[in-house]
Write a protein that holds these residues in place. Structure first.
Motif, PDB file in Angstrom:
ATOM      1  N   GLU A 151      44.588  32.921  25.390  1.00  0.00           N
ATOM      2  CA  GLU A 151      45.665  32.194  26.083  1.00  0.00           C
ATOM      3  C   GLU A 151      45.156  31.338  27.244  1.00  0.00           C
ATOM      4  O   GLU A 151      45.922  30.548  27.819  1.00  0.00           O
ATOM      5  CB  GLU A 151      46.711  33.196  26.595  1.00  0.00           C
ATOM      6  N   ALA A 210      54.121  28.856  28.510  1.00  0.00           N
ATOM      7  CA  ALA A 210      53.856  29.611  27.282  1.00  0.00           C
ATOM      8  C   ALA A 210      54.413  28.891  26.057  1.00  0.00           C
ATOM      9  O   ALA A 210      53.812  28.921  24.981  1.00  0.00           O
ATOM     10  CB  ALA A 210      54.454  31.009  27.400  1.00  0.00           C
ATOM     11  N   VAL A 215      48.631  29.615  20.732  1.00  0.00           N
ATOM     12  CA  VAL A 215      48.735  30.779  21.616  1.00  0.00           C
ATOM     13  C   VAL A 215      50.089  31.445  21.394  1.00  0.00           C
ATOM     14  O   VAL A 215      51.134  30.801  21.519  1.00  0.00           O
ATOM     15  CB  VAL A 215      48.579  30.374  23.092  1.00  0.00           C
ATOM     16  N   HIS A 266      53.040  34.445  22.121  1.00  0.00           N
ATOM     17  CA  HIS A 266      53.535  35.239  23.249  1.00  0.00           C
ATOM     18  C   HIS A 266      54.934  35.769  22.979  1.00  0.00           C
ATOM     19  O   HIS A 266      55.644  35.277  22.094  1.00  0.00           O
ATOM     20  CB  HIS A 266      53.565  34.393  24.520  1.00  0.00           C
ATOM     21  N   TRP A 302      51.004  38.208  26.182  1.00  0.00           N
ATOM     22  CA  TRP A 302      50.124  37.322  25.420  1.00  0.00           C
ATOM     23  C   TRP A 302      49.622  38.082  24.203  1.00  0.00           C
ATOM     24  O   TRP A 302      48.888  39.062  24.329  1.00  0.00           O
ATOM     25  CB  TRP A 302      48.976  36.839  26.293  1.00  0.00           C
TER      26      TRP A 302
END
Length: 415
Positions: free
Chosen positions: A51, A155, A163, A165, A191
């Motif tokens: 991340e 995010a 990435v 989450h 994460w």
């Protein structure tokens, strides 16, 4: 004995470089004053951070600078001798931290982070180190609604770069870690595709053992002199003299000391971190590393115990330890987890190598043939070691590089 390549530096970066070279049929010597996994690679938060697509620019907002000035923070502290010694690098750091510069730097940085878990997995599988890895992510805790909202927006943007989450409210957070006290927090980002390592030093040692299993050589020597000869390199140490065709400097914060006699002086500066372990009990057992975003410290489950890791201290390499930052962190950490018996009699301290533009140096030297640099990864040397190892091997053996290496060239500071 003569080697095809000598790699100086036995942290995660140096060990990974040596591993990749040996795997591709080189005759490699890995050389350092301490054995693999004994220095900076021992003392990190134990995360492979998929991340980590954003850098850490120098504070430019007046409110943030005022907050740092009293030098009582848990995330960053400084000592005046270090400010004076590294003032030129810090001035460059400030200049590189404009929003426009950071945007460009992060786009380049992200090309490395993108491959961090896949490149680690290659080495994990080869080294039989899977038992050290947990792949259910870590928790970024927030005390402020403002920073929590900013983190959620970030995010969502990170999702476009692979990435993953989840956003957790307090009830969901308590369900994941029922032993922790989350009074004062508003929520967390989980994460998902970053990995936890239960013993960072053991992972580096597993990679090093696999390197030796491939007939690579490791020597615990203190380098005293590096000399360029007509047919390669001569490395004089406190114990022996070694020769090689090619040389890689991957000695983290000590790298400038090695290359300065050769005519190089890159704007490398150290940032120190501290950690201490506490015995695990039924009352403080946790399953995920937890980063207190607003206070800047990490609590993580390790084989040695619960590791409490501070933010950064701007100081010189040989300055005496100052546990003030850690003591302040421990007061906060003990409100979250009952931490009673320390494992070590004294906390660990170690330095990380930083560059003013927040990117590592990965590439050939400009004044000598058959000399390569690989250092300056800041807090992400553990995460990016295998990726760096692959890139250096590709350069040395004239292969197409996985990513564009121009942004990481040592020559970017020549002007």
């Amino acid at each position: 004995m003569r080697y095809e390549v000598i790699v100086i530096g036995a942290g995660m970066v140096g060990t990974s470089i040596a591993w990749h070279l040996q795997k591709n049929n080189s005759n490699v010597l890995l050389l350092d004053k301490k054995l693999p996994g004994s220095e900076t690679s021992y003392g990190n938060a134990g995360l492979i951070q998929r991340e980590a697509i954003h850098t850490h620019p120098f504070p430019r907002q007046l409110t943030e600078m005022i907050r740092v000035l009293p030098n009582q923070g848990t995330d960053i502290r400084y000592r005046i001798p270090a400010i004076l010694r590294y003032h030129q690098a810090l001035l460059q750091y400030w200049k590189y931290s404009t929003p426009a510069s950071v945007k460009k730097i992060e786009s380049e940085w992200q090309t490395l982070i993108e491959h961090c878990t896949s490149e680690h997995q290659t080495m994990i599988s080869a080294s039989g180190a899977d038992e050290l890895i947990t792949r259910d992510g870590w928790l970024q805790l927030h005390r402020s609604e403002e920073t929590f909202k900013e983190a959620q927006a970030s995010a969502i943007d990170a999702h476009n770069q692979g990435v993953e989450h989840n956003v957790l409210n307090l009830e969901e957070l308590k369900a994941m870690e029922p032993r922790a006290n989350f009074d004062g927090f508003v929520g967390a980002i989980h994460w998902l595709n970053s990995w936890q390592v239960s013993n960072p030093s053991s992972l580096v040692k597993a990679y090093a053992k696999n390197f030796q299993d491939m007939q690579g050589t490791i020597k615990e020597n203190d380098v005293k002199e590096i000399v360029k000869e007509a047919d390669g390199w001569k490395i004089t140490t406190d114990k022996d003299t070694y020769y090689s065709d090619k040389l890689v400097i991957a000695a983290g914060p000590w790298s400038n000391d090695l290359i300065r006699p050769l005519g190089y002086n890159l704007p490398l500066f150290p940032m120190r971190g501290y950690h201490q372990h506490f015995k695990v009990t039924d009352k403080n057992t946790i399953h995920h590393s937890m980063f207190d975003m607003d206070k800047g410290f990490v609590m993580g489950p390790m084989q040695q115990g619960i590791r409490i890791t501070t933010g950064a201290e701007m100081t010189t390499m040989n300055a005496p330890k100052n546990f003030g930052q850690l003591q302040t962190v421990l007061k906060l950490a003990r409100k979250i987890l009952p931490l009673e018996d320390a494992v070590e009699s004294e906390a660990w301290a170690g330095s990380r190598p930083c560059m003013p533009d927040m990117k590592p140096v990965i590439g050939p030297a400009d004044k000598h043939d058959n000399l390569w640099f690989a250092f300056g990864h800041s807090h992400q040397g553990f995460t990016l070691g295998p990726m760096t190892g692959r890139l250096v091997e590709e350069m040395i053996h004239d292969k197409p590089a996985l990513v564009d290496l121009a942004p990481f060239s040592a020559q970017r500071f020549s002007n």
